[in-house]
Design a protein around this motif. Sequence first.
Motif, PDB file in Angstrom:
ATOM      1  N   ASP A  96       0.964  -1.319  -0.058  1.00  0.00           N
ATOM      2  CA  ASP A  96       0.020   0.114   0.010  1.00  0.00           C
ATOM      3  C   ASP A  96       0.819   1.309  -0.023  1.00  0.00           C
ATOM      4  O   ASP A  96       0.659   2.387  -0.788  1.00  0.00           O
ATOM      5  N   LYS A 146       2.420   1.780  -3.432  1.00  0.00           N
ATOM      6  CA  LYS A 146       1.334   2.354  -4.380  1.00  0.00           C
ATOM      7  C   LYS A 146       1.050   4.101  -4.021  1.00  0.00           C
ATOM      8  O   LYS A 146       1.097   4.808  -4.874  1.00  0.00           O
ATOM      9  N   TRP A 147       1.250   4.195  -2.654  1.00  0.00           N
ATOM     10  CA  TRP A 147       0.994   5.747  -2.268  1.00  0.00           C
ATOM     11  C   TRP A 147       2.059   6.534  -2.808  1.00  0.00           C
ATOM     12  O   TRP A 147       1.798   7.461  -3.383  1.00  0.00           O
ATOM     13  N   ALA A 189       2.043   7.256  -6.434  1.00  0.00           N
ATOM     14  CA  ALA A 189       1.049   8.243  -6.718  1.00  0.00           C
ATOM     15  C   ALA A 189       1.482   9.616  -6.208  1.00  0.00           C
ATOM     16  O   ALA A 189       1.277  10.735  -6.924  1.00  0.00           O
ATOM     17  N   GLU A 228       4.637  10.983  -8.628  1.00  0.00           N
ATOM     18  CA  GLU A 228       3.812  11.228  -9.833  1.00  0.00           C
ATOM     19  C   GLU A 228       3.751  12.718 -10.190  1.00  0.00           C
ATOM     20  O   GLU A 228       3.963  13.250 -10.956  1.00  0.00           O
ATOM     21  N   ARG A 274       4.009   4.236 -16.735  1.00  0.00           N
ATOM     22  CA  ARG A 274       3.388   4.635 -15.640  1.00  0.00           C
ATOM     23  C   ARG A 274       2.069   5.195 -16.081  1.00  0.00           C
ATOM     24  O   ARG A 274       2.070   5.631 -17.424  1.00  0.00           O
ATOM     25  N   PRO A 275       1.211   5.473 -15.139  1.00  0.00           N
ATOM     26  CA  PRO A 275       1.145   4.871 -13.752  1.00  0.00           C
ATOM     27  C   PRO A 275       1.009   3.429 -13.486  1.00  0.00           C
ATOM     28  O   PRO A 275       0.741   2.770 -14.317  1.00  0.00           O
ATOM     29  N   ARG A 276       1.634   2.991 -12.690  1.00  0.00           N
ATOM     30  CA  ARG A 276       1.658   1.342 -12.349  1.00  0.00           C
ATOM     31  C   ARG A 276       0.598   0.876 -11.440  1.00  0.00           C
ATOM     32  O   ARG A 276       0.317   1.759 -10.364  1.00  0.00           O
ATOM     33  N   THR A 277       0.114  -0.179 -11.559  1.00  0.00           N
ATOM     34  CA  THR A 277      -0.998  -0.821 -10.885  1.00  0.00           C
ATOM     35  C   THR A 277      -0.886  -2.257 -10.247  1.00  0.00           C
ATOM     36  O   THR A 277       0.316  -2.803 -10.747  1.00  0.00           O
ATOM     37  N   ASP A 278      -1.555  -2.627  -9.343  1.00  0.00           N
ATOM     38  CA  ASP A 278      -1.163  -3.801  -8.964  1.00  0.00           C
ATOM     39  C   ASP A 278      -1.144  -5.090  -9.984  1.00  0.00           C
ATOM     40  O   ASP A 278      -0.611  -5.914  -9.820  1.00  0.00           O
ATOM     41  N   ARG A 279      -2.079  -4.876 -11.163  1.00  0.00           N
ATOM     42  CA  ARG A 279      -2.022  -5.872 -12.233  1.00  0.00           C
ATOM     43  C   ARG A 279      -0.392  -6.146 -12.611  1.00  0.00           C
ATOM     44  O   ARG A 279      -0.182  -7.118 -13.347  1.00  0.00           O
ATOM     45  N   LEU A 280       0.289  -5.151 -12.514  1.00  0.00           N
ATOM     46  CA  LEU A 280       1.772  -5.236 -13.207  1.00  0.00           C
ATOM     47  C   LEU A 280       2.487  -6.428 -12.706  1.00  0.00           C
ATOM     48  O   LEU A 280       3.379  -6.920 -13.142  1.00  0.00           O
TER      49      LEU A 280
END
Length: 252
Positions: free
Chosen positions: A167, A170-171, A174, A177, A220-226
Amino acid sequence: MEAKIRLENITHSFKETGLVLNGISLHVNDGEFVSIIGPSGSGKSTIFQTIGGLLKPEGGDIFLEGRRINGETGNISYMPQQASLLPWRTVLNNVLLAQELAGRTDESEVRTWLAKVGLSGYENAYPHQLSGGMKQRVAFIRALLSPQPIMLLDEPFSALDEFTRFDMQKWLLAIWEEKRKSVLFITHNIEEALFLSDRIVLLSPRPAKVIKEFKVPLNRPRTDRLLLDDSFLQLKREIYGAMKEGETHESH
């Protein structure tokens, strides 16, 4: 383009343990996120101490925006493994500290960023009233808003459990960026480095030298799916293989 920070052939040794850094050369460009991966005790934190001016390298040079800064302090913002908040200062005043030391403060900017990271209403709280993740958010915003042109992040999430850690990754992305400050990041974790970075610098066991550099060609932006993407997993295998190969070479 001149790199934001550049290390050229840095060597350093300690009387007790001998050579620690063995000709380290690396750079971070403007707005770039670069991670350093290496085994425990390989000298990653020593690299940060030389950049920060706490240690003067025995050989080589460090350049910040083209200016040689060997042995100079005050040029970087730093986020350590522990949040290192002053217990007698409120959240707001802890974040303002780096600006105070540089001779300028912007309380409204700090309040805006605290709100962005979910800490609105905690401005007057003290560190002992915060969770581990909240303390790290405060420390990150302090580093992000300090006036120095580059941030050094030294395994800032290593003390957190796996779910909180992801978490926080990811934070961090964000928030980063939005401001795109140049970052040099230390981690032991290949997945963490891949998820966050534009480039990864791989170090050998001590005495540390650069084994290999990996460009991370993930959008980018990068997400969980990556994390389950084939290209992500392939890069992870390549880096792991290069680490193992480096360890094998050093042991012979």
